[in-house]
Design a protein around this motif. Structure first.
Motif, short mmCIF file in Angstrom:
data_model
loop_
_atom_site.label_atom_id
_atom_site.label_comp_id
_atom_site.label_asym_id
_atom_site.label_seq_id
_atom_site.Cartn_x
_atom_site.Cartn_y
_atom_site.Cartn_z
N PRO A 169 0.77 -1.19 -0.06
CA PRO A 169 0.05 -0.01 -0.07
C PRO A 169 0.92 1.24 0.06
CG PRO A 169 -0.96 -1.64 1.63
CD PRO A 169 0.48 -2.17 1.04
N ALA A 170 2.21 1.30 0.51
CA ALA A 170 3.04 2.32 0.46
C ALA A 170 3.76 2.29 -0.89
CB ALA A 170 4.00 2.16 1.50
N GLY A 171 3.30 1.67 -1.84
CA GLY A 171 4.16 1.80 -3.12
C GLY A 171 5.42 1.31 -3.28
N ILE A 172 5.73 0.32 -2.12
CA ILE A 172 7.08 -0.41 -2.18
C ILE A 172 6.80 -1.71 -3.08
CG2 ILE A 172 8.94 -1.28 -0.90
CD1 ILE A 172 8.24 0.62 1.39
N THR A 173 7.64 -1.77 -3.87
CA THR A 173 7.64 -3.12 -4.61
C THR A 173 8.17 -4.39 -4.03
OG1 THR A 173 9.83 -2.88 -5.81
CG2 THR A 173 7.74 -1.78 -6.94
N LEU A 174 7.54 -5.54 -4.41
CA LEU A 174 8.26 -6.68 -3.89
C LEU A 174 9.90 -6.71 -3.94
CD1 LEU A 174 7.92 -9.59 -2.65
CD2 LEU A 174 7.42 -10.42 -5.02
N GLN A 175 10.15 -6.28 -5.04
CA GLN A 175 11.62 -6.48 -5.64
C GLN A 175 12.43 -5.39 -4.63
OE1 GLN A 175 13.17 -7.87 -8.02
NE2 GLN A 175 15.09 -6.75 -8.45
N ASP A 176 11.89 -4.32 -4.23
CA ASP A 176 12.54 -3.41 -3.40
C ASP A 176 12.58 -4.06 -2.04
OD1 ASP A 176 13.15 -1.73 -5.23
OD2 ASP A 176 11.91 -0.21 -4.84
N ALA A 177 11.24 -4.54 -1.43
CA ALA A 177 11.16 -4.99 -0.11
C ALA A 177 12.26 -6.32 0.05
CB ALA A 177 9.85 -5.56 0.09
N LEU A 178 12.30 -6.92 -0.94
CA LEU A 178 13.43 -8.28 -0.87
C LEU A 178 14.86 -7.42 -0.95
CD1 LEU A 178 11.56 -10.53 -3.41
CD2 LEU A 178 12.08 -11.11 -1.07
N ALA A 179 14.95 -6.67 -1.57
CA ALA A 179 16.35 -6.22 -1.87
C ALA A 179 16.83 -5.57 -0.26
CB ALA A 179 16.50 -5.02 -2.89
N GLU A 180 15.80 -4.85 0.36
CA GLU A 180 16.42 -4.51 1.81
C GLU A 180 16.94 -5.70 2.53
OE1 GLU A 180 13.93 -1.94 4.43
OE2 GLU A 180 12.66 -1.31 2.62
N ASP A 181 16.67 -6.78 2.43
CA ASP A 181 17.23 -8.05 3.04
C ASP A 181 18.33 -8.73 2.16
OD1 ASP A 181 15.82 -7.48 5.04
OD2 ASP A 181 14.37 -9.10 4.66
N GLY A 182 18.69 -8.04 1.01
CA GLY A 182 19.55 -8.67 0.49
C GLY A 182 19.29 -9.72 -0.37
N LEU A 183 17.80 -9.78 -0.73
CA LEU A 183 17.30 -10.86 -1.42
C LEU A 183 16.65 -10.03 -3.02
CD1 LEU A 183 14.97 -12.19 1.31
CD2 LEU A 183 17.14 -13.27 0.36
N ALA A 184 16.35 -11.07 -3.76
CA ALA A 184 16.09 -10.53 -5.05
C ALA A 184 14.56 -11.42 -5.62
CB ALA A 184 17.24 -10.71 -6.15
N ARG A 185 13.93 -10.55 -6.30
CA ARG A 185 12.76 -11.23 -6.77
C ARG A 185 12.86 -12.40 -7.84
NH1 ARG A 185 9.53 -11.31 -11.00
NH2 ARG A 185 10.96 -9.82 -12.09
N GLU A 186 13.93 -12.17 -8.62
CA GLU A 186 14.14 -13.13 -9.79
C GLU A 186 14.54 -14.53 -8.89
OE1 GLU A 186 14.60 -9.47 -9.81
OE2 GLU A 186 16.64 -10.30 -9.96
N ARG A 187 15.00 -14.13 -7.87
CA ARG A 187 15.88 -15.58 -7.16
C ARG A 187 14.75 -16.14 -6.23
NH1 ARG A 187 22.09 -14.86 -6.16
NH2 ARG A 187 21.94 -17.03 -6.11
N MET A 188 13.92 -15.80 -5.98
CA MET A 188 12.90 -16.10 -4.96
C MET A 188 12.50 -17.94 -5.35
SD MET A 188 9.68 -13.78 -4.10
CE MET A 188 8.96 -14.48 -2.88
N PRO A 189 12.61 -18.55 -6.59
CA PRO A 189 12.20 -19.56 -6.90
C PRO A 189 13.67 -20.45 -6.41
CG PRO A 189 11.65 -18.50 -8.83
CD PRO A 189 12.25 -17.61 -7.77
N GLU A 190 14.50 -20.22 -5.97
CA GLU A 190 15.82 -20.90 -5.49
C GLU A 190 15.68 -21.35 -4.06
OE1 GLU A 190 19.50 -18.59 -6.18
OE2 GLU A 190 18.77 -18.04 -8.28
#
Ligand SMILES: [Zn+2]
Length: 428
Positions: A169-190
């Motif tokens: 709701p704050a406009g933060i993308t899943l990508q950015d939220a993951l990146a804050e923890d050093g994670l990446a959207r493309e790598r979630m399936p790993e």
């Protein structure tokens, strides 16, 4: 960085591993910094409070002899090795996230029961022919992004690609939220696990319903997670002046919808006890006092443990709605929004869990269908699953009034130890 609530000075440090300590720890995690809000519990996926909670539980996991990691989907995973290194695992867990203004035990209790079980065996120096892994899933509730159970889907190997354009709701993308923890959207399936790595998945969860309380039982054994249909229904009549349109000439969409709601309720009441049918949302157009309603849109949610029961009830609902729409001269449009298949729990594991429950409680346990969805229904794609329900007060959940009796949770803990030991004994 550990908060004092996680440290050895906390009140529960004197408690032995078990149900009482699991409850005390859930309570400790019910407040800031483990909640985004000061005066209510809200722990969305990948938030600061989510991170603080994972840090805290990871500390408890490590004290219990587990190695911990955050997987590629942001789930917290702890592993207690078996007798041989790299043995396949019995996976135990539930979810870490909460709904807004939620309760302290929904999800969290199932995660912390896993931690307590490992602590219990580690204290005895006992290992099994399999590893014990404890997992806390990130987004069962889907209370941050407009999707739920992406993290369990990732573990089960069902997430081929995480959605690209999702925002909170704050406009933060899943990508950015993951990146804050050093994670990446493309790598979630790993985060996916191989079927040969996971022998079974065991989830303990509060019932979130009133059946166990009504029957005076501490625990129940889940046989299946209900199949669910969700529909959107649009009924169109003719809007008219509330003062001048004679009653005999009206095509009142709301009156038709009202009849539909009652028909749906009646059909829901006519089946087995796990069949439920609900209209939870209704919009009236134009929705003003002096106009005969011209259009109504409403939802239908139908669930049952057996898809055939759900489908038969749904067919009956459609027939009833068509008949009353024709009689009332309103048009009817029904569109399917969601179709979740029933997830049967593994029969052999469920029997084993029932036997464990019977030996602990002294009575044949209640077998029940879960009307609510759980991570277990996703994990079933990866491994056999089973679920233990724990009585909660008044059946209340997704609410700060959520409460459990610690002695019920202790019984559940005993059932789970019995299950693990039987599981070890029956494996070749
Ligand atoms: Zn839950």
């Amino acid at each position: 960085m550990m908060s004092s609530d996680c440290s050895d000075t906390a009140s529960f440090s004197a408690l032995p591993p078990g149900g009482h300590r699991a409850v005390a720890r859930c309570d400790a995690l019910g407040v800031a910094p483990y909640s985004e809000e000061k005066d209510q519990l809200f722990r969305p996926y990948l938030s600061a409070s989510y991170r603080a909670t994972c840090d805290c539980i990871a500390g408890w996991m490590q004290s219990a002899g587990m190695k911990t990691r955050i997987d590629a989907a942001g789930n917290l995973v702890g592993r207690y090795e078996g007798l041989t290194p790299d043995a396949p695992a019995l996976l135990i867990g539930s979810h870490i996230d909460s709904v807004r203004d939620g309760g302290r035990y929904d999800g969290m209790l199932g995660v912390l029961m896993g931690v307590e079980l490992v602590a219990h065996y580690a204290a005895q120096g006992r290992r099994f022919p399999f590893a014990l892994e404890v997992i806390g899933f990130g987004d069962e509730e889907g209370s941050r992004f407009p999707a739920a159970m992406l993290t369990s889907r990732a573990v089960a190997g069902l997430l081929k690609e995480a959605p690209a354009d999702m925002q909170d709701p704050a406009g933060i993308t899943l990508q950015d939220a993951l990146a804050e923890d050093g994670l990446a959207r493309e790598r979630m399936p790993e985060a996916s696990r191989k079927p040969e790595e996971i022998l079974a998945y065991l989830e303990a969860h509060i019932e979130q319903g009133p059946v166990l309380e009504a029957e005076n039982r501490a625990v129940g054994v889940v046989t299946a997670i209900a199949a669910q249909y969700r529909f959107r229904v649009r009924m169109k009549g003719v809007a008219g002046h509330a003062g001048t349109m004679p009653m005999t000439l009206r095509q009142d969409a709301l009156a038709a919808a009202a009849e539909a709601v009652l028909a749906i309720e009646k059909i829901g009441q006519s089946g087995p006890s796990d069949l439920v049918a609900t209209v939870g949302q209704l919009t009236v157009v134009p929705g003003v006092p002096n106009v005969v309603p011209g259009e109504v849109v409403f939802s239908i949610d139908v669930r049952a443990g057996d898809a055939a029961v759900r489908n038969a009830a749904t067919a009956e609902i459609h027939t009833a709605l068509e008949a009353l729409a024709a009689r009332r001269k309103v048009t009817l449009e029904i569109s399917l929004q969601q179709d979740l298949p029933a997830t049967p729990c593994d029969a052999a594991l469920t029997d084993m869990l029932s036997e464990a429950a019977q030996s602990v409680t002294g009575t044949v346990p209640r077998r029940m269908v879960s009307g609510a969805g759980h991570d277990a229904m996703i994990l079933a794609a990866l491994s056999p699953v089973c679920m233990l329900f724990i009585r909660c007060e008044g059946g209340i959940s997704h609410n700060p009034a959520e409460a459990v009796n610690p002695s019920d949770v202790e019984q559940a803990f005993q059932v789970m130890t019995r299950f693990i030991e039987d599981f070890a004994g029956r494996r070749p």
